[in-house]
Write a protein that holds these residues in place. Structure first.
Motif, PDB file in Angstrom:
ATOM      1  N   GLY A 191       4.828   7.482  -8.477  1.00 13.87           N
ATOM      2  CA  GLY A 191       4.367   8.462  -9.453  1.00 13.87           C
ATOM      3  C   GLY A 191       3.530   7.761 -10.516  1.00 13.87           C
ATOM      4  O   GLY A 191       3.613   6.536 -10.683  1.00 13.87           O
ATOM      5  N   LEU A 192       2.734   8.523 -11.221  1.00 11.92           N
ATOM      6  CA  LEU A 192       1.911   7.916 -12.266  1.00 11.92           C
ATOM      7  C   LEU A 192       2.758   7.163 -13.289  1.00 11.92           C
ATOM      8  O   LEU A 192       2.352   6.117 -13.786  1.00 11.92           O
ATOM      9  CB  LEU A 192       1.066   8.981 -12.959  1.00 11.92           C
ATOM     10  CG  LEU A 192      -0.073   9.571 -12.126  1.00 11.92           C
ATOM     11  CD1 LEU A 192      -0.786  10.664 -12.916  1.00 11.92           C
ATOM     12  CD2 LEU A 192      -1.047   8.491 -11.705  1.00 11.92           C
ATOM     13  N   THR A 208       0.831  -1.207   0.000  1.00  9.24           N
ATOM     14  CA  THR A 208       0.000   0.000   0.000  1.00  9.24           C
ATOM     15  C   THR A 208       0.860   1.249   0.000  1.00  9.24           C
ATOM     16  O   THR A 208       0.621   2.186  -0.776  1.00  9.24           O
ATOM     17  CB  THR A 208      -0.953  -0.004   1.212  1.00  9.24           C
ATOM     18  OG1 THR A 208      -1.814  -1.149   1.101  1.00  9.24           O
ATOM     19  CG2 THR A 208      -1.791   1.262   1.271  1.00  9.24           C
ATOM     20  N   SER A 209       1.894   1.258   0.832  1.00 10.16           N
ATOM     21  CA  SER A 209       2.782   2.420   0.897  1.00 10.16           C
ATOM     22  C   SER A 209       3.478   2.656  -0.440  1.00 10.16           C
ATOM     23  O   SER A 209       3.548   3.791  -0.929  1.00 10.16           O
ATOM     24  CB  SER A 209       3.824   2.209   1.998  1.00 10.16           C
ATOM     25  OG  SER A 209       4.748   3.261   1.999  1.00 10.16           O
ATOM     26  N   GLU A 210       3.975   1.586  -1.053  1.00  6.05           N
ATOM     27  CA  GLU A 210       4.687   1.746  -2.327  1.00  6.05           C
ATOM     28  C   GLU A 210       3.755   2.236  -3.432  1.00  6.05           C
ATOM     29  O   GLU A 210       4.118   3.124  -4.207  1.00  6.05           O
ATOM     30  CB  GLU A 210       5.351   0.427  -2.726  1.00  6.05           C
ATOM     31  CG  GLU A 210       6.325   0.612  -3.860  1.00  6.05           C
ATOM     32  CD  GLU A 210       7.185  -0.615  -4.123  1.00  6.05           C
ATOM     33  OE1 GLU A 210       7.722  -0.679  -5.240  1.00  6.05           O
ATOM     34  OE2 GLU A 210       7.325  -1.472  -3.243  1.00  6.05           O
ATOM     35  N   VAL A 211       2.545   1.686  -3.481  1.00  8.47           N
ATOM     36  CA  VAL A 211       1.576   2.102  -4.505  1.00  8.47           C
ATOM     37  C   VAL A 211       1.161   3.556  -4.292  1.00  8.47           C
ATOM     38  O   VAL A 211       1.109   4.341  -5.240  1.00  8.47           O
ATOM     39  CB  VAL A 211       0.350   1.168  -4.505  1.00  8.47           C
ATOM     40  CG1 VAL A 211      -0.788   1.753  -5.320  1.00  8.47           C
ATOM     41  CG2 VAL A 211       0.729  -0.201  -5.038  1.00  8.47           C
ATOM     42  N   GLU A 212       0.900   3.916  -3.049  1.00  9.62           N
ATOM     43  CA  GLU A 212       0.443   5.279  -2.765  1.00  9.62           C
ATOM     44  C   GLU A 212       1.522   6.326  -2.996  1.00  9.62           C
ATOM     45  O   GLU A 212       1.215   7.495  -3.227  1.00  9.62           O
ATOM     46  CB  GLU A 212      -0.075   5.370  -1.329  1.00  9.62           C
ATOM     47  CG  GLU A 212      -1.399   4.651  -1.145  1.00  9.62           C
ATOM     48  CD  GLU A 212      -1.916   4.681   0.284  1.00  9.62           C
ATOM     49  OE1 GLU A 212      -1.178   5.143   1.191  1.00  9.62           O
ATOM     50  OE2 GLU A 212      -3.055   4.231   0.487  1.00  9.62           O
ATOM     51  N   ARG A 233       2.572   1.443 -13.086  1.00  5.59           N
ATOM     52  CA  ARG A 233       2.463   0.169 -13.820  1.00  5.59           C
ATOM     53  C   ARG A 233       3.591  -0.781 -13.418  1.00  5.59           C
ATOM     54  O   ARG A 233       3.371  -1.956 -13.171  1.00  5.59           O
ATOM     55  CB  ARG A 233       2.482   0.416 -15.326  1.00  5.59           C
ATOM     56  CG  ARG A 233       2.404  -0.867 -16.140  1.00  5.59           C
ATOM     57  CD  ARG A 233       2.475  -0.560 -17.599  1.00  5.59           C
ATOM     58  NE  ARG A 233       1.206  -0.036 -18.043  1.00  5.59           N
ATOM     59  CZ  ARG A 233       0.477  -0.568 -19.007  1.00  5.59           C
ATOM     60  NH1 ARG A 233       0.928  -1.609 -19.653  1.00  5.59           N
ATOM     61  NH2 ARG A 233      -0.665  -0.061 -19.342  1.00  5.59           N
ATOM     62  N   GLU A 234       4.810  -0.257 -13.346  1.00  9.32           N
ATOM     63  CA  GLU A 234       5.958  -1.085 -12.969  1.00  9.32           C
ATOM     64  C   GLU A 234       5.823  -1.601 -11.534  1.00  9.32           C
ATOM     65  O   GLU A 234       6.107  -2.762 -11.252  1.00  9.32           O
ATOM     66  CB  GLU A 234       7.249  -0.281 -13.115  1.00  9.32           C
ATOM     67  CG  GLU A 234       8.485  -1.072 -12.774  1.00  9.32           C
ATOM     68  CD  GLU A 234       9.753  -0.243 -12.902  1.00  9.32           C
ATOM     69  OE1 GLU A 234      10.678  -0.521 -12.130  1.00  9.32           O
ATOM     70  OE2 GLU A 234       9.808   0.661 -13.749  1.00  9.32           O
ATOM     71  N   ALA A 272       2.693  -7.966  -8.509  1.00  9.13           N
ATOM     72  CA  ALA A 272       1.912  -9.084  -9.056  1.00  9.13           C
ATOM     73  C   ALA A 272       2.814 -10.293  -9.288  1.00  9.13           C
ATOM     74  O   ALA A 272       2.412 -11.437  -9.058  1.00  9.13           O
ATOM     75  CB  ALA A 272       1.219  -8.669 -10.346  1.00  9.13           C
ATOM     76  N   ALA A 273       4.049 -10.047  -9.706  1.00  7.53           N
ATOM     77  CA  ALA A 273       4.981 -11.145  -9.950  1.00  7.53           C
ATOM     78  C   ALA A 273       5.389 -11.840  -8.655  1.00  7.53           C
ATOM     79  O   ALA A 273       5.823 -12.984  -8.681  1.00  7.53           O
ATOM     80  CB  ALA A 273       6.222 -10.625 -10.678  1.00  7.53           C
TER      81      ALA A 273
END
Length: 113
Positions: A43-44, A36-40, A48-49, A55-56
């Protein structure tokens, strides 16, 4: 229908959740806060990366094949390092690369071989 996407692993294709919430839901509980911290904080242009990398990391039926591949590469790397090639020269580096390629192609870079 839930959104998904396919990633390709050594063992074959894996269908993974295609949303932030879907990925978070299937992560082990102890990884969710970090995710959650990394996603939030991404940057836009990075999102995706970040999502693909997480996911991997999701458990899949191909984990054993992935682990075997990593072991093969690490064992081959260790064997080549022990051979003492002078990787500071173009010739030595080429010889080390050739030996690494030979070990990984033949499967002899693994302790199980």
């Amino acid at each position: 229908m839930a959104k998904t996407f396919t990633i390709h692993t050594v063992g074959g294709p894996v269908e993974v959740p295609g949303t932030i919430g879907g990925i978070r839901q299937v992560l082990p509980e102890e990884q969710r806060a970090e995710f959650t911290s990394e996603v939030e904080n991404a940057g836009l242009d990075e999102l995706r990366e970040v999502l693909a990398r997480w996911a991997a990391r999701l458990p899949s039926e191909h984990d054993d094949a992935e682990d075997a591949c990593v072991r093969l590469l690490k064992d081959a790397e260790d064997q080549v390092a022990a051979m003492g090639f002078d990787t500071g020269t173009p010739e030595g580096l080429a010889a080390a690369r050739a030996e690494f390629d030979r070990l990984t192609r033949t499967g002899k870079g693994t302790a199980a071989a």
